[in-house]
Write a protein that holds these residues in place. Structure first.
Motif, short mmCIF file in Angstrom:
data_model
loop_
_atom_site.label_atom_id
_atom_site.label_comp_id
_atom_site.label_asym_id
_atom_site.label_seq_id
_atom_site.Cartn_x
_atom_site.Cartn_y
_atom_site.Cartn_z
N ASN A 30 1.40 -1.42 0.24
CA ASN A 30 0.02 -0.17 0.01
C ASN A 30 1.28 1.05 -0.16
OD1 ASN A 30 -2.79 -0.90 -0.05
ND2 ASN A 30 -1.97 -1.97 2.18
N PRO A 31 0.50 2.31 -1.12
CA PRO A 31 -0.94 2.32 -1.78
C PRO A 31 -0.50 1.78 -2.96
CG PRO A 31 0.17 4.81 -1.11
CD PRO A 31 1.02 3.77 -0.30
N PHE A 32 0.17 2.27 -2.85
CA PHE A 32 0.47 1.39 -5.20
C PHE A 32 0.88 0.46 -5.65
CE2 PHE A 32 4.86 1.64 -2.59
CZ PHE A 32 5.13 0.25 -3.01
N GLY A 33 1.00 -0.46 -4.59
CA GLY A 33 1.33 -2.23 -4.85
C GLY A 33 -0.13 -2.61 -6.20
N ARG A 34 -0.86 -2.17 -6.20
CA ARG A 34 -2.37 -2.66 -7.08
C ARG A 34 -1.91 -1.82 -9.07
NH1 ARG A 34 -8.20 -2.18 -4.97
NH2 ARG A 34 -7.11 -0.18 -4.11
N ALA A 35 -1.43 -0.62 -8.74
CA ALA A 35 -1.88 -0.11 -9.40
C ALA A 35 0.16 -0.48 -10.83
CB ALA A 35 -1.54 1.82 -9.69
N MET A 36 0.39 -0.61 -9.41
CA MET A 36 2.14 -1.27 -10.44
C MET A 36 2.38 -2.67 -10.18
SD MET A 36 6.42 -1.49 -8.19
CE MET A 36 6.61 -0.22 -8.16
N THR A 37 1.40 -3.09 -9.89
CA THR A 37 1.09 -4.62 -10.25
C THR A 37 0.61 -4.41 -11.80
OG1 THR A 37 1.05 -5.73 -8.29
CG2 THR A 37 0.19 -6.96 -9.78
N ARG A 38 -0.60 -4.05 -12.00
CA ARG A 38 -1.38 -4.09 -13.83
C ARG A 38 -0.04 -3.45 -14.87
NH1 ARG A 38 -5.46 -1.77 -10.21
NH2 ARG A 38 -4.68 0.43 -10.92
N ALA A 39 0.87 -1.88 -13.99
CA ALA A 39 1.47 -1.47 -14.90
C ALA A 39 2.92 -2.23 -15.32
CB ALA A 39 1.78 -0.57 -14.56
N SER A 61 5.23 12.64 -4.67
CA SER A 61 5.93 13.43 -5.91
C SER A 61 8.00 14.01 -4.98
CB SER A 61 5.97 15.04 -5.56
OG SER A 61 7.15 16.21 -6.33
N PRO A 62 8.87 13.68 -5.56
CA PRO A 62 8.97 13.45 -7.08
C PRO A 62 8.59 11.66 -7.38
CG PRO A 62 10.69 12.82 -6.07
CD PRO A 62 9.67 12.66 -5.02
N PRO A 63 8.18 11.38 -8.75
CA PRO A 63 6.99 11.18 -9.53
C PRO A 63 8.35 9.43 -9.03
CG PRO A 63 7.85 12.52 -11.09
CD PRO A 63 8.68 13.16 -9.88
N LEU A 64 7.11 8.77 -8.53
CA LEU A 64 7.83 7.32 -8.37
C LEU A 64 8.64 7.02 -7.16
CD1 LEU A 64 8.08 5.64 -11.75
CD2 LEU A 64 6.28 5.24 -10.51
N ALA A 65 8.62 8.02 -6.49
CA ALA A 65 9.43 7.76 -5.21
C ALA A 65 9.02 6.83 -4.08
CB ALA A 65 9.07 9.81 -4.36
N MET A 66 7.72 6.36 -3.34
CA MET A 66 7.17 5.18 -3.02
C MET A 66 8.01 4.31 -3.86
SD MET A 66 4.64 5.80 -0.94
CE MET A 66 2.81 6.65 -2.08
N GLU A 67 7.26 3.93 -5.18
CA GLU A 67 7.43 2.64 -6.25
C GLU A 67 9.12 2.38 -6.04
OE1 GLU A 67 3.95 4.24 -7.35
OE2 GLU A 67 5.63 5.17 -6.60
N ARG A 68 9.93 3.14 -6.91
CA ARG A 68 11.24 3.04 -6.68
C ARG A 68 12.02 2.29 -5.95
NH1 ARG A 68 14.11 7.67 -10.62
NH2 ARG A 68 16.16 5.65 -9.94
N THR A 69 11.94 3.18 -4.48
CA THR A 69 12.44 2.68 -3.15
C THR A 69 11.60 1.42 -3.08
OG1 THR A 69 12.37 5.32 -2.44
CG2 THR A 69 12.30 3.32 -0.32
N GLU A 70 10.99 1.10 -2.97
CA GLU A 70 10.49 -0.37 -2.06
C GLU A 70 10.45 -1.17 -3.41
OE1 GLU A 70 9.24 -0.90 0.66
OE2 GLU A 70 9.47 1.25 0.98
N VAL A 71 10.85 -1.45 -4.56
CA VAL A 71 10.52 -2.34 -5.89
C VAL A 71 11.68 -1.90 -7.19
CG1 VAL A 71 8.98 -3.91 -7.23
CG2 VAL A 71 8.51 -2.70 -5.43
#
Length: 109
Positions: A30-39, A61-71
């Motif tokens: 959370n909060p990005f897992g479902r969207a990241m998986t679909r993408a 902000s900045p773009p993809l900050a959490m997604e980059r850190t976590e995955v």
């Protein structure tokens, strides 16, 4: 909500990422897992550049900050947000003719 047009050079651990996607581990984040998986499931491979390309829903902000850190930083290099607010349908249409990322990289592994 913004849709980002993303390009990134796949690292050598994409088989591990594929397993994490298949197990549902990333989708549960959370909060990005479902969207990241679909993408990432729909990600394409650009044979001219050797990059993975996809459209990702993102609120950071900045773009993809959490997604980059976590995955993403564990599996991709040179991650670039090419376009910060792309129409999702148009973005996927731009890369629809490219081969699927997973077929390309896992077949080569």
């Amino acid at each position: 909500m913004a849709k980002r047009f993303v390009r990134a050079r796949p690292g050598n651990r994409l088989a591990e990422l594929r397993k994490r996607l298949d197990s549902g581990e990333i989708e549960a984040m959370n909060p990005f897992g479902r969207a990241m998986t679909r993408a990432l499931e729909k990600a394409r491979f650009d044979p001219e550049t050797g990059e993975a390309v996809w459209i990702e829903e993102d609120y950071c902000s900045p773009p993809l900050a959490m997604e980059r850190t976590e995955v993403l930083d564990d599996y991709f290099e040179e991650i670039t947000v090419v376009e910060e607010d792309v129409d999702e349908t148009v973005g996927w249409q731009r890369i629809d003719n490219l081969p699927g990322l997973w077929e390309q990289v896992l077949d080569e592994a």
